[in-house]
Design a protein around this motif. Sequence first.
Motif, mmCIF file in Angstrom:
data_model
loop_
_atom_site.group_PDB
_atom_site.id
_atom_site.type_symbol
_atom_site.label_atom_id
_atom_site.label_comp_id
_atom_site.label_asym_id
_atom_site.label_seq_id
_atom_site.Cartn_x
_atom_site.Cartn_y
_atom_site.Cartn_z
ATOM 1 N N ASP A 103 0.836 -1.212 0.000
ATOM 2 C CA ASP A 103 0.000 0.000 0.000
ATOM 3 C C ASP A 103 0.865 1.253 0.000
ATOM 4 O OD1 ASP A 103 -2.225 -1.619 0.059
ATOM 5 O OD2 ASP A 103 -2.504 -1.426 2.245
ATOM 6 N N GLU A 104 1.933 1.232 0.782
ATOM 7 C CA GLU A 104 2.826 2.389 0.853
ATOM 8 C C GLU A 104 3.500 2.624 -0.500
ATOM 9 O OE1 GLU A 104 3.011 4.255 3.477
ATOM 10 O OE2 GLU A 104 4.649 5.577 2.908
ATOM 11 N N ASN A 105 3.940 1.549 -1.178
ATOM 12 C CA ASN A 105 4.542 1.695 -2.509
ATOM 13 C C ASN A 105 3.531 2.259 -3.507
ATOM 14 O OD1 ASN A 105 7.067 0.817 -1.804
ATOM 15 N ND2 ASN A 105 6.660 -1.320 -2.347
ATOM 16 N N GLU A 106 2.306 1.790 -3.462
ATOM 17 C CA GLU A 106 1.271 2.292 -4.373
ATOM 18 C C GLU A 106 1.017 3.786 -4.150
ATOM 19 O OE1 GLU A 106 -1.201 2.180 -7.462
ATOM 20 O OE2 GLU A 106 -0.025 0.465 -6.757
ATOM 21 N N ARG A 107 0.989 4.196 -2.885
ATOM 22 C CA ARG A 107 0.757 5.618 -2.569
ATOM 23 C C ARG A 107 1.915 6.470 -3.082
ATOM 24 N NH1 ARG A 107 2.324 9.257 1.015
ATOM 25 N NH2 ARG A 107 3.653 7.784 2.126
ATOM 26 N N LEU A 108 3.145 5.987 -2.898
ATOM 27 C CA LEU A 108 4.315 6.751 -3.355
ATOM 28 C C LEU A 108 4.366 6.839 -4.884
ATOM 29 C CD1 LEU A 108 6.993 5.454 -0.831
ATOM 30 C CD2 LEU A 108 5.940 7.718 -0.900
ATOM 31 N N ALA A 141 1.815 12.077 -9.983
ATOM 32 C CA ALA A 141 1.180 13.395 -9.895
ATOM 33 C C ALA A 141 2.220 14.503 -10.021
ATOM 34 C CB ALA A 141 0.414 13.515 -8.580
ATOM 35 N N LEU A 142 3.386 14.327 -9.406
ATOM 36 C CA LEU A 142 4.448 15.337 -9.506
ATOM 37 C C LEU A 142 4.974 15.448 -10.929
ATOM 38 C CD1 LEU A 142 6.401 14.622 -6.204
ATOM 39 C CD2 LEU A 142 5.048 16.648 -6.738
ATOM 40 N N LYS A 143 5.131 14.307 -11.627
ATOM 41 C CA LYS A 143 5.599 14.333 -13.013
ATOM 42 C C LYS A 143 4.575 15.001 -13.913
ATOM 43 C CE LYS A 143 8.674 10.322 -13.033
ATOM 44 N NZ LYS A 143 8.880 8.961 -13.543
ATOM 45 N N ALA A 182 2.421 17.287 -13.031
ATOM 46 C CA ALA A 182 2.423 18.717 -12.734
ATOM 47 C C ALA A 182 3.643 19.392 -13.342
ATOM 48 C CB ALA A 182 2.392 18.931 -11.228
ATOM 49 N N ASP A 183 4.766 18.680 -13.432
ATOM 50 C CA ASP A 183 5.990 19.243 -13.996
ATOM 51 C C ASP A 183 5.882 19.408 -15.506
ATOM 52 O OD1 ASP A 183 8.601 20.232 -13.670
ATOM 53 O OD2 ASP A 183 9.407 18.311 -14.404
ATOM 54 N N ARG A 184 5.061 18.578 -16.187
ATOM 55 C CA ARG A 184 4.935 18.619 -17.647
ATOM 56 C C ARG A 184 3.945 19.677 -18.123
ATOM 57 N NH1 ARG A 184 4.461 12.253 -18.089
ATOM 58 N NH2 ARG A 184 6.633 11.764 -17.693
ATOM 59 N N ARG A 185 3.145 20.204 -17.225
ATOM 60 C CA ARG A 185 2.146 21.201 -17.630
ATOM 61 C C ARG A 185 2.843 22.490 -18.076
ATOM 62 N NH1 ARG A 185 -1.672 20.725 -12.501
ATOM 63 N NH2 ARG A 185 -2.388 18.625 -12.847
ATOM 64 N N PRO A 186 2.373 23.057 -19.163
ATOM 65 C CA PRO A 186 2.955 24.338 -19.595
ATOM 66 C C PRO A 186 2.568 25.460 -18.635
ATOM 67 C CG PRO A 186 1.127 23.719 -21.009
ATOM 68 C CD PRO A 186 1.338 22.585 -20.072
ATOM 69 N N GLU A 187 3.498 26.369 -18.396
ATOM 70 C CA GLU A 187 3.228 27.496 -17.508
ATOM 71 C C GLU A 187 2.377 28.520 -18.230
ATOM 72 O OE1 GLU A 187 6.562 29.149 -15.549
ATOM 73 O OE2 GLU A 187 7.487 27.200 -15.213
#
Length: 120
Positions: free
Chosen positions: A99-104, A110-112, A114-119
Amino acid sequence: MTHPAAGGLTGPPRPSSPYDHGPGPQSANLADILERVLDKGVVIAGDIRINLLDIELLTIKLRLLVASVDKAKEMGIDWWEHDPSLSSRAARPERSLADENERLRAEIAALKAADRRPEP
């Protein structure tokens, strides 16, 4: 029943019990002392401070309790029963490793994203 006097001529002195309350110094062997310490409990506290020119460099606070398990429980100290690394009966955390691995993994995705979204 009479006991020979200590150091008398009638025989060797009777070994005194640590629980005798007669006059004079009392002696106790190591087992008796240990039994008393574990039964009553002993707290040793102290602070060590190292200062250099009024500047505190190091402070070590020592708190040590020596008591039997029963006495410690009587005092409300039972942390070893609730620590999963010390007791197999202690409650385990709710999450399993999977469960912890799935959450991470979800957080990384989600972070990746958010990083790919154009500003704007």
